[in-house]
Design a protein around this motif. Sequence first.
Motif, PDB file in Angstrom:
ATOM      1  N   CYS A 139       0.849  -1.194   0.000  1.00  9.54           N
ATOM      2  CA  CYS A 139       0.000   0.000   0.000  1.00  9.54           C
ATOM      3  C   CYS A 139       0.882   1.241   0.000  1.00  9.54           C
ATOM      4  O   CYS A 139       1.816   1.349   0.786  1.00  9.54           O
ATOM      5  N   LYS A 178       0.096   4.151   0.888  1.00 10.92           N
ATOM      6  CA  LYS A 178      -0.134   5.023   2.038  1.00 10.92           C
ATOM      7  C   LYS A 178       0.485   4.466   3.316  1.00 10.92           C
ATOM      8  O   LYS A 178       1.082   5.194   4.097  1.00 10.92           O
ATOM      9  N   GLN A 187      -6.776  -5.520  -2.170  1.00  8.67           N
ATOM     10  CA  GLN A 187      -6.445  -4.097  -2.057  1.00  8.67           C
ATOM     11  C   GLN A 187      -7.695  -3.299  -1.675  1.00  8.67           C
ATOM     12  O   GLN A 187      -7.653  -2.417  -0.821  1.00  8.67           O
ATOM     13  N   ASP A 199      -8.048  -1.074   1.599  1.00  5.03           N
ATOM     14  CA  ASP A 199      -8.301   0.360   1.587  1.00  5.03           C
ATOM     15  C   ASP A 199      -9.494   0.709   2.465  1.00  5.03           C
ATOM     16  O   ASP A 199      -9.503   1.718   3.158  1.00  5.03           O
ATOM     17  N   CYS A 253      -6.436  -0.115   6.073  1.00  5.26           N
ATOM     18  CA  CYS A 253      -5.379   0.846   5.788  1.00  5.26           C
ATOM     19  C   CYS A 253      -5.159   1.762   6.979  1.00  5.26           C
ATOM     20  O   CYS A 253      -6.082   2.370   7.498  1.00  5.26           O
ATOM     21  N   ARG A 295      -3.079   4.260   6.839  1.00  5.33           N
ATOM     22  CA  ARG A 295      -2.567   5.511   6.288  1.00  5.33           C
ATOM     23  C   ARG A 295      -1.228   5.832   6.917  1.00  5.33           C
ATOM     24  O   ARG A 295      -0.520   4.976   7.396  1.00  5.33           O
TER      25      ARG A 295
END
Lengths: 170, 449
Positions: free
Chosen positions: A144, A146, A157, A161, A165, A167
């Motif tokens: 990823c 991020k 994925q 997300d 995730c 971030r």
Amino acid sequence: MPPRRHQPARQAQAASQSLDAEVLAKRAKRRLDELERSNYAEPSVSYLGLEDDEDTGKSGKGRARQTISDKRILTGAGTKRRKSTMNIRTAILYRKNLTTLIDESGIADYSTNIPTYITAVTGPSQAPPRLLCSVCGYWGRYKCKKCTMPYCDLNCQGVHDETRCERRVL
Amino acid sequence: MGRTPVVVLDNGASTIKLGVSNAGKDVRVIPNAIIRSKGDKTTYFGEEFEACRDFSSLNYRLPFEKGYLVDWDAQKAIWDGIFSEQVLRVDPTAASLLITEPYFNLPGIQEVYDQFVFEEYEFLSYYRCSPAALIPHGQLFSIAGIPSPECMLIVDSGFSFTHVIPIMDGAIVWPAVKRIDVGGKLLTNQLKELVSFRQWNMMDETHIMNDVKESCCYVTSQFAADIEATRANPKSNTILQEYILPDFSLNKRGRIRKPDEMTLDSDQILYMNNERFSVPEILFRPDDIGLPQSGIGETIAQSIALLPDDIQGMFWANIGLIGGNTKFHGFSARLLSELRPLAPVDCEIVIYESKDAILEAYRSAVHLAKQAAFSSLVVTREEYQESGSNACRRKFKDWRSADKEKDGPVDSGKGKASMRRVDEKEPSPPPSAKPVRTRTRTVSAVKRR
Ligand SMILES: [Zn+2]
Ligand SMILES: [Zn+2]
């Protein structure tokens, strides 16, 4: 855990790698703390633990909380003859978490030829880390952009997300 | 002659193993926890938990945090029960105690052990040591007629963490003891999380997920192949298992679905696929969850590298497994395959598996407690009354003794110490040579190019 590096955050390329390392180390640490929890619904370490119904309120603030060992009622002969000593009362009433106990023990200052809890931890692995999909557990060939967590295909994925995730912000 | 009974207490972070040395083979395994059941709204202390029937959404209060005893309130509540007449059937004030403590236990925590033993329960005398220190007195390595080897390396993989512990002439070589921060608690929590993310929310179901882990998980020796196999369609996937979740309202236990077993619509099925091996895999690859530590294989090599060159071979040839995680199917085969490339080529690697890895330390402790020499290891109540925890510090060998032996005694002990008999030199009792008991021995073929 190595001491945190303090660097200006925005030094472009060069800094980004060590920042990644720092972020990853932080994330790993938090993950480990989560995996140490005894119950899901606890902030980090359960203190009072069981005061769910009858005795909420009683615990209050301050030190006057009721101990669970005093609450346990044992029947039969030979149970409790006399009051506990001051040492025992202290141990029961003033709980310290492991981090505090380690700090207070002074083992960090022991001479290097004495092995301790701190020095006994195993070293890092020689093998390169494997990338496994953070969603399904299969090989995670992509990372990823991020948060650098791996995933294996478009499907994972998408799930990543939406749900996993982290971030960059920690 | 009427010897003082010895209460043997392997005080684990997950379970307490309890018995009395002269009371036959009886051992009780008791949760070291105070457990609240939401289902029946009852709080169970330690040994009371066997009466619990509803294992859904249990809330645990554990005296141990990351392997160390920190919640003495909870521990006292549990110990009060097990030291009572109903459970122990021995009067502590007329008995000796052999209790285990974690590796590298902190000095401040050790003092509280001493206080509880002598001030609260008033045992006549006691001995405290780590679980691996007991193994030379047991039968893990015993082969008929041959005493335990002089050098051995114990892998103790329990609830809180995993340790690699070399032992020479019956004493732990502390500078070479290594720890991996992966234990059964972490594995269960990891499984709980994976399953909750992928299928059912099981975050509050520690007890159930622990059973799933123990029933379904195994250690693979071919991670790459197995992970491919789990991608196959369900019919040809040889790894996939279906675990039928328990229904406590109907008194139905959880179980693995048999090949042609019919299920009811009301049954909740948990599919165990790569979770079966990716969870125990963390013991061998902690970096799979981002923990920057070596797995068991590499850690053993690191530990042995810290030992004298000329006897390293003896440690490779005497590796013993204890602790609940070593019971995972495939554990020793995997370990062997990891160790082979790490050991010198001409070196024999032998792994000794315990018949009951959870009880191995306890059983070894019972052997030790039965020896006449045990009485020379203990600290007595009088000694404690005279010099407090100093008496224990002087007598019990632990990680701090490693330094004392080199540089002479470091603890001050104040005036009193000099008047006392010097106990440091006292030999530990010889390892027992008892008839062999069934155990598995995994040997690597010695390969030469
Ligand atoms: Zn995936
Ligand atoms: Zn992400």
